[in-house]
Design a protein around this motif. Structure first.
Motif, PDB file in Angstrom:
ATOM      1  N   LYS A  91       3.045  12.434   3.026  1.00 46.63           N
ATOM      2  CA  LYS A  91       1.799  11.940   2.438  1.00 46.63           C
ATOM      3  C   LYS A  91       1.695  12.351   0.972  1.00 46.63           C
ATOM      4  O   LYS A  91       1.285  11.554   0.105  1.00 46.63           O
ATOM      5  CB  LYS A  91       0.613  12.482   3.228  1.00 46.63           C
ATOM      6  CG  LYS A  91      -0.738  11.982   2.758  1.00 46.63           C
ATOM      7  CD  LYS A  91      -1.856  12.543   3.624  1.00 46.63           C
ATOM      8  CE  LYS A  91      -3.227  12.081   3.137  1.00 46.63           C
ATOM      9  NZ  LYS A  91      -4.326  12.630   3.979  1.00 46.63           N
ATOM     10  N   SER A 136       4.156  10.161  -1.178  1.00 48.04           N
ATOM     11  CA  SER A 136       3.656   8.796  -1.389  1.00 48.04           C
ATOM     12  C   SER A 136       2.522   8.776  -2.410  1.00 48.04           C
ATOM     13  O   SER A 136       2.426   7.862  -3.233  1.00 48.04           O
ATOM     14  CB  SER A 136       3.182   8.197  -0.058  1.00 48.04           C
ATOM     15  OG  SER A 136       4.269   8.017   0.822  1.00 48.04           O
ATOM     16  N   GLU A 137       1.653   9.795  -2.366  1.00 53.13           N
ATOM     17  CA  GLU A 137       0.553   9.875  -3.325  1.00 53.13           C
ATOM     18  C   GLU A 137       1.072  10.093  -4.740  1.00 53.13           C
ATOM     19  O   GLU A 137       0.560   9.511  -5.706  1.00 53.13           O
ATOM     20  CB  GLU A 137      -0.388  11.016  -2.921  1.00 53.13           C
ATOM     21  CG  GLU A 137      -1.607  11.181  -3.818  1.00 53.13           C
ATOM     22  CD  GLU A 137      -2.529   9.979  -3.832  1.00 53.13           C
ATOM     23  OE1 GLU A 137      -3.283   9.840  -4.817  1.00 53.13           O
ATOM     24  OE2 GLU A 137      -2.487   9.180  -2.876  1.00 53.13           O
ATOM     25  N   ARG A 196       2.339   6.822  -6.019  1.00 51.91           N
ATOM     26  CA  ARG A 196       1.238   5.921  -6.344  1.00 51.91           C
ATOM     27  C   ARG A 196       0.662   6.229  -7.727  1.00 51.91           C
ATOM     28  O   ARG A 196       0.400   5.326  -8.528  1.00 51.91           O
ATOM     29  CB  ARG A 196       0.134   6.030  -5.283  1.00 51.91           C
ATOM     30  CG  ARG A 196      -1.031   5.057  -5.503  1.00 51.91           C
ATOM     31  CD  ARG A 196      -2.196   5.395  -4.596  1.00 51.91           C
ATOM     32  NE  ARG A 196      -2.764   6.708  -4.897  1.00 51.91           N
ATOM     33  CZ  ARG A 196      -3.603   6.929  -5.914  1.00 51.91           C
ATOM     34  NH1 ARG A 196      -3.955   5.944  -6.728  1.00 51.91           N
ATOM     35  NH2 ARG A 196      -4.072   8.152  -6.118  1.00 51.91           N
ATOM     36  N   THR A 247       0.842  -1.198   0.000  1.00 49.48           N
ATOM     37  CA  THR A 247       0.000   0.000   0.000  1.00 49.48           C
ATOM     38  C   THR A 247       0.876   1.246   0.000  1.00 49.48           C
ATOM     39  O   THR A 247       2.004   1.219   0.499  1.00 49.48           O
ATOM     40  CB  THR A 247      -0.943   0.032   1.212  1.00 49.48           C
ATOM     41  OG1 THR A 247      -1.718   1.226   1.179  1.00 49.48           O
ATOM     42  CG2 THR A 247      -0.173  -0.029   2.519  1.00 49.48           C
ATOM     43  N   THR A 248       0.336   2.341  -0.552  1.00 47.55           N
ATOM     44  CA  THR A 248       1.011   3.637  -0.471  1.00 47.55           C
ATOM     45  C   THR A 248       0.288   4.583   0.479  1.00 47.55           C
ATOM     46  O   THR A 248       0.777   5.677   0.743  1.00 47.55           O
ATOM     47  CB  THR A 248       1.084   4.301  -1.869  1.00 47.55           C
ATOM     48  OG1 THR A 248      -0.244   4.450  -2.381  1.00 47.55           O
ATOM     49  CG2 THR A 248       1.916   3.471  -2.830  1.00 47.55           C
ATOM     50  N   ASN A 249      -0.877   4.167   0.979  1.00 46.37           N
ATOM     51  CA  ASN A 249      -1.663   4.996   1.886  1.00 46.37           C
ATOM     52  C   ASN A 249      -0.970   5.111   3.246  1.00 46.37           C
ATOM     53  O   ASN A 249      -0.593   4.100   3.845  1.00 46.37           O
ATOM     54  CB  ASN A 249      -3.057   4.384   2.043  1.00 46.37           C
ATOM     55  CG  ASN A 249      -3.954   5.208   2.938  1.00 46.37           C
ATOM     56  OD1 ASN A 249      -3.854   5.151   4.160  1.00 46.37           O
ATOM     57  ND2 ASN A 249      -4.843   5.987   2.325  1.00 46.37           N
ATOM     58  N   GLN A 250      -0.803   6.342   3.737  1.00 42.99           N
ATOM     59  CA  GLN A 250      -0.045   6.559   4.969  1.00 42.99           C
ATOM     60  C   GLN A 250      -0.696   5.918   6.196  1.00 42.99           C
ATOM     61  O   GLN A 250      -0.002   5.340   7.042  1.00 42.99           O
ATOM     62  CB  GLN A 250       0.141   8.066   5.208  1.00 42.99           C
ATOM     63  CG  GLN A 250       1.094   8.722   4.240  1.00 42.99           C
ATOM     64  CD  GLN A 250       2.520   8.215   4.394  1.00 42.99           C
ATOM     65  OE1 GLN A 250       3.103   8.280   5.470  1.00 42.99           O
ATOM     66  NE2 GLN A 250       3.085   7.686   3.326  1.00 42.99           N
ATOM     67  N   GLU A 278      -2.742   3.321   6.175  1.00 45.09           N
ATOM     68  CA  GLU A 278      -2.613   1.862   6.012  1.00 45.09           C
ATOM     69  C   GLU A 278      -1.196   1.411   6.307  1.00 45.09           C
ATOM     70  O   GLU A 278      -0.981   0.339   6.885  1.00 45.09           O
ATOM     71  CB  GLU A 278      -3.031   1.469   4.600  1.00 45.09           C
ATOM     72  CG  GLU A 278      -4.529   1.639   4.350  1.00 45.09           C
ATOM     73  CD  GLU A 278      -4.942   1.414   2.911  1.00 45.09           C
ATOM     74  OE1 GLU A 278      -6.155   1.418   2.639  1.00 45.09           O
ATOM     75  OE2 GLU A 278      -4.052   1.230   2.050  1.00 45.09           O
TER      76      GLU A 278
END
Length: 483
Positions: A461, A464-465, A468, A155-158, A160
């Motif tokens: 954040k 990372s987005e 993604r 996952t790339t969601n912070q 998660e």
């Protein structure tokens, strides 16, 4: 080449169609650390005890073995990291298959490490331990590098990632707590001395447990982020690796996180090893070792429940920085005050509470550092990056055993005298060492997060987005036949 393209598209389709991130991923990632670290803990915490007290090796010679093996591991880690990066993905993923392939060899070589070769000539014993320990390290790296790199492609969601780090840390903690709780009950006799045959029994049981955990991790985890195939540069593998390592110097997030991890391995992880000698010689009651491990479960359980709301309220950086000061004060108490075993356990439990957020968030911070590395360099070489981190950190972890052996030698500990026959003043010095060593580490870790780590949670954040989105664009480009 056509077969490779077909295989690559099949992998991409599986990544693209992976189910939404959920509880299975978190439990699977926890199982990976639970299994792998169970055997890491028994080796890092008890191999010195086995070699020095059972095989009757000189502590300095054992320290030299660990140092030599980890120095040689520098060559293996670079090769393993590049192998992971360059291997064509299968339908089961790019990183996951390694957990399956190396789980049984890892358990077998852990068992071999605890064979009682006391009857061998002294130099043959030294050579045996050196060779087996070296092979054990290679096998372990083939699990740890791809397993660590998986966090960035799950996952790339912070948020998660915070949950993944939480569960991974729980797995690591339960492995440490479980092993250091069970081991003292099995390994020592009524005179607080270790028994050779019991090391084999413990390593067999934990080896089976490790294999089951790694199979579960392989089954439950899904890879969701595309990692493009890494091409070999004209200059060769060594140059590419050195470029990756050099780029670390421009990544203050990586420097802070890896430095803090190294410090934890060198100064804080040996608490369980130091406790063995404190309770053997100063308190002369190894039955309390199990309680010393079990009580640290309380802050970990609370941290597991409270971590997500705490991160939303205070942010990751604040949670891993300021509580460390409380832990430093408590370890100072254990060093200075003339306390009994109950007070010792209470102080260590409270110190553990102050370091819980750092322990639970560490792997989320490492994933962020790897993302920041990809952002700075424009390349995803996760296997090579994690191989670099693995080498640095695991060298420190094993070096910590060597350092503890040397420190015990320096304060006058003599294994041949038994736990109750040490010279006057030695137990007191061991007790002071047991408090001072982790206190120094906690202070150094505070400095890393306070003064070196330089990226806000919000900026991380955004990075990372951005990564993604880039991954999704690459997936579409390949699936639509544009590559």
């Amino acid at each position: 080449m056509a077969a490779a393209k077909t295989l690559n598209k099949q992998y991409i389709k599986n990544v693209k169609n992976a189910p939404a991130f959920g509880l299975k991923d978190k439990i699977g990632y926890m199982c990976g650390d639970l299994g792998f670290n169970t055997l890491q803990v028994i080796v890092n915490s008890y191999l010195m005890l086995f070699c020095v007290n059972i095989l009757e090796m000189d502590a300095v010679h054992f320290a030299a073995i660990v140092f030599i093996c980890k120095a040689l591991d520098a060559l293996n880690d670079t090769f393993i990291g590049r192998t992971v990066d360059r291997r064509l993905p299968t339908k089961n993923g790019k990183m996951k298959p390694y957990l399956l392939w190396f789980s049984i060899p890892y358990a077998i070589f852990t068992l071999i490490l605890f064979f009682n070769v006391h009857a061998m000539p002294y130099m043959a014993k030294v050579a045996w331990v050196l060779i087996v320990y070296f092979i054990w390290g290679i096998v372990g790296t083939f699990i740890n590098v791809p397993y660590g790199a998986m966090s960035n492609i799950i996952t790339t969601n912070q948020i998660e990632r915070t949950e993944l780090s939480n569960f991974r840390s729980i797995g690591s903690f339960v492995a440490s707590m479980g092993t250091t709780t069970i081991a003292p009950l099995l390994l020592f006799d009524q005179n607080n001395d270790p028994v050779a045959s019991r090391f084999i029994l413990l390593s067999v049981v934990l080896g089976v447990f490790c294999t089951v955990c790694l199979v579960l991790a392989h089954t439950l985890i899904h890879e969701r982020v595309l990692v493009e195939d890494v091409q070999t540069s004209e200059q060769g593998e060594k140059i590419h690796y050195l470029q990756v390592a050099k780029s670390f110097l421009h990544n203050r997030v990586m420097i802070a996180v890896v430095s803090s991890y190294v410090i934890a391995k060198l100064f804080v992880q040996p608490v369980s090893t130091l406790n063995q000698y404190v309770f053997m010689t100063y308190f002369q009651d190894t039955s309390r070792l199990a309680m010393a491990s079990l009580t640290t479960l309380i802050p970990m359980l609370l941290g597991m429940v409270l971590l997500k709301p705490l991160v939303k309220r205070f942010g990751k950086k604040n949670l891993v920085t300021w509580p460390l000061l409380g832990a430093a004060v408590l370890y100072a108490f254990t060093m200075i005050l003339p306390i009994g075993p109950t007070e010792w356990i209470i102080c260590q439990t409270l110190a553990s509470a102050f370091t819980t957020c750092m322990n639970l968030l560490l792997w989320s911070l490492i994933a962020d550092a790897v993302d920041y590395q990809a952002y700075l360099t424009g390349q995803r070489n996760d296997g090579t990056v994690y191989a670099t981190i693995t080498f640095i950190v695991f060298f420190a972890a094993s070096a910590s055993t060597s350092v503890i052996a040397l420190l015990l030698e320096a304060v006058g500990y003599d294994a041949s005298l038994g736990s109750m026959g040490q010279l006057a003043g030695v137990p007191e010095r061991i007790k002071m060492l047991g408090g001072a060593w982790p206190m120094i580490g906690i202070i150094l870790t505070f400095i890393c997060f306070k003064f070196i780590y330089n990226i806000s949670d919000e900026r991380m954040k955004q990075i990372s987005e951005e990564l993604r989105r880039k991954s999704e664009e690459t997936e579409e480009r390949i699936l639509n036949g544009k590559e």
